[in-house]
Write an enzyme that holds these catalytic residues in place. Structure first.
Site, mmCIF file in Angstrom:
data_model
loop_
_atom_site.group_PDB
_atom_site.id
_atom_site.type_symbol
_atom_site.label_atom_id
_atom_site.label_comp_id
_atom_site.label_asym_id
_atom_site.label_seq_id
_atom_site.Cartn_x
_atom_site.Cartn_y
_atom_site.Cartn_z
ATOM 1 C CG LEU A 1 -2.079 -1.019 1.149
ATOM 2 C CD1 LEU A 1 -2.641 -1.307 2.545
ATOM 3 C CD2 LEU A 1 -3.181 -0.493 0.229
ATOM 4 C CG ASP B 1 13.928 0.092 11.510
ATOM 5 O OD1 ASP B 1 12.802 0.138 12.058
ATOM 6 O OD2 ASP B 1 14.670 -0.908 11.570
ATOM 7 C CG ASN C 1 2.002 2.322 4.427
ATOM 8 O OD1 ASN C 1 0.876 1.868 4.267
ATOM 9 N ND2 ASN C 1 3.095 1.673 4.007
ATOM 10 C CE1 TYR D 1 -1.667 -5.151 11.275
ATOM 11 C CE2 TYR D 1 -4.030 -5.603 11.362
ATOM 12 C CZ TYR D 1 -2.943 -4.996 10.750
ATOM 13 O OH TYR D 1 -3.132 -4.239 9.621
ATOM 14 C CE LYS E 1 -2.101 -1.498 11.604
ATOM 15 N NZ LYS E 1 -1.251 -0.471 10.989
ATOM 16 C CB THR F 1 -0.109 -6.253 0.805
ATOM 17 O OG1 THR F 1 -0.490 -6.554 2.149
ATOM 18 C CG2 THR F 1 -0.920 -5.102 0.268
HETATM 19 P P1 NAP Z 1 3.268 -4.863 3.287
HETATM 20 O O1 NAP Z 1 3.175 -5.036 1.824
HETATM 21 O O2 NAP Z 1 3.806 -5.965 4.143
HETATM 22 O O3 NAP Z 1 4.119 -3.521 3.558
HETATM 23 C C1 NAP Z 1 4.500 -3.146 4.846
HETATM 24 C C2 NAP Z 1 5.583 -2.111 4.708
HETATM 25 O O4 NAP Z 1 5.982 -1.700 6.020
HETATM 26 C C3 NAP Z 1 6.854 -2.659 4.023
HETATM 27 O O5 NAP Z 1 7.407 -1.648 3.220
HETATM 28 C C4 NAP Z 1 7.756 -2.962 5.204
HETATM 29 O O6 NAP Z 1 9.134 -2.943 4.873
HETATM 30 C C5 NAP Z 1 7.388 -1.783 6.083
HETATM 31 N N1 NAP Z 1 7.882 -1.930 7.441
HETATM 32 C C6 NAP Z 1 7.679 -2.935 8.327
HETATM 33 N N2 NAP Z 1 8.349 -2.700 9.455
HETATM 34 C C7 NAP Z 1 8.994 -1.514 9.284
HETATM 35 C C8 NAP Z 1 9.861 -0.746 10.087
HETATM 36 N N3 NAP Z 1 10.248 -1.136 11.317
HETATM 37 N N4 NAP Z 1 10.332 0.429 9.609
HETATM 38 C C9 NAP Z 1 9.985 0.847 8.366
HETATM 39 N N5 NAP Z 1 9.202 0.142 7.534
HETATM 40 C C10 NAP Z 1 8.707 -1.031 8.010
HETATM 41 O O7 NAP Z 1 1.846 -4.540 3.929
HETATM 42 P P2 NAP Z 1 0.681 -3.517 3.522
HETATM 43 O O8 NAP Z 1 -0.562 -4.324 3.502
HETATM 44 O O9 NAP Z 1 1.042 -2.692 2.375
HETATM 45 O O10 NAP Z 1 0.634 -2.643 4.853
HETATM 46 C C11 NAP Z 1 0.734 -1.232 4.873
HETATM 47 C C12 NAP Z 1 -0.084 -0.709 6.047
HETATM 48 O O11 NAP Z 1 -1.472 -0.993 5.803
HETATM 49 C C13 NAP Z 1 0.249 -1.391 7.383
HETATM 50 O O12 NAP Z 1 0.250 -0.414 8.401
HETATM 51 C C14 NAP Z 1 -0.896 -2.359 7.577
HETATM 52 O O13 NAP Z 1 -1.119 -2.670 8.925
HETATM 53 C C15 NAP Z 1 -2.046 -1.565 6.960
HETATM 54 N N6 NAP Z 1 -3.221 -2.341 6.586
HETATM 55 C C16 NAP Z 1 -3.123 -3.334 5.655
HETATM 56 C C17 NAP Z 1 -4.263 -4.047 5.308
HETATM 57 C C18 NAP Z 1 -4.215 -5.160 4.308
HETATM 58 O O14 NAP Z 1 -5.227 -5.888 4.172
HETATM 59 N N7 NAP Z 1 -3.119 -5.341 3.573
HETATM 60 C C19 NAP Z 1 -5.505 -3.739 5.891
HETATM 61 C C20 NAP Z 1 -5.568 -2.724 6.825
HETATM 62 C C21 NAP Z 1 -4.425 -2.014 7.163
HETATM 63 P P3 NAP Z 1 9.944 -4.291 4.481
HETATM 64 O O15 NAP Z 1 9.664 -4.558 3.022
HETATM 65 O O16 NAP Z 1 11.364 -3.903 4.749
HETATM 66 O O17 NAP Z 1 9.451 -5.394 5.365
#
Ligand code: NAP
Length: 231
Positions: A13, A53, A80, A156, A160, A189
């Protein structure tokens, strides 16, 4: 020109949000914790990479210093970066698991926001978007008719929920900054092994919309693509 930082923007995202905001004319600093992944992602979008980070105070401070020297202010901060956490049954989650998940999903947002407040205050129309989740809504997770009811993740989900309150407290303390939390919906994702039912384009929509609300937009709220979320 709107200056924007997105954490965790090397994929998922965050990456799609970066792509859309660049398309909309923002100058985007693409935040990533890993330099190689960050540089590759930034190169794909023709934008700048910033190492950040969110669990590392020094890294966060260095990112703020870099953007202060480069731009002098920040208009939009998208918190994010997030992790799914332990993924264990509720009774097996330990205090240490909770600390790990909160360190990214809650404390990380505070670390970044705290470091960037002076740069946001130097903007004419500062906006912060905190990426929460429908799984953080007490109303949704308590309603057997909702899909969120069936997802039991102690660390988790509660992280949130905490993030929505963190957003609301910042909004009250800083009325000149628009602080809102958003729920992108269940999005395919790496976070969920691409099981999500929304595409990243659909999921990023509310993040992009709330990043663009400007000085007259709402503050202290929680929104999904349909509007305010009951939480
Ligand atoms: P994703 O593809 O796993 O991406 C997560 C991102 O966060 C990656 O770039 C990851 O980096 C980064 N990250 C993790 N730990 C970090 C840290 N300590 N410092 C900096 N960056 C860090 O997941 P996503 O679904 O896009 O998630 C993005 C946001 O949307 C999250 O907050 C998640 O909780 C929220 N969300 C997602 C969903 C869903 O269904 N996907 C629904 C509701 C909310 P690396 O590549 O280095 O690991």
């Amino acid at each position: 020109m709107t200056t924007t930082l997105i954490t965790g923007a090397n994929k998922g995202l965050g990456f799609e949000t970066a792509r859309r905001l660049i398309e909309a004319g923002h100058t985007v600093y693409l935040g990533a914790r890993d330099a190689r992944r960050g540089r590759e992602a930034a190169a794909k979008l023709g934008t700048r990479f910033v190492q950040i980070d969110v669990t590392d105070e020094d890294s966060v401070k260095a990112a703020a210093e870099f953007i202060r020297e480069d731009a002098g202010h920040l208009d939009v901060l998208v918190n994010n970066a997030g992790i799914v956490g332990a993924g264990k049954p509720v009774g097996e989650v330990t205090g240490s698991d909770m600390q790990t998940t909160y360190d990214t999903n809650v404390f990380g947002v505070v670390r970044v926001t705290h470091a960037f407040l002076p740069l946001l205050q130097a903007s004419d129309a500062p906006v912060v978007v905190n990426v929460s989740s429908g799984l953080g809504s007490l109303a949704a997770t308590g309603d057997p008719g909702r899909v969120e009811f069936h997802v039991a993740l102690l660390d988790y989900n509660s992280s949130k929920t905490a993030l929505v309150m963190v957003t609301s407290q910042y909004a009250k303390a800083y009325p000149a900054i628009r602080f809102n939390a958003v729920d992108p919906g269940y999005t395919a994702t790496d976070l969920n092994g691409h099981q999500g039912t929304n595409s990243v384009e659909e999921g990023a929509e509310i993040i992009v919309r709330m990043a663009a609300i400007g000085a007259d937009g709402p503050t202290g709220g929680f929104f999904d693509k349909a509007g305010p979320v009951v939480w």
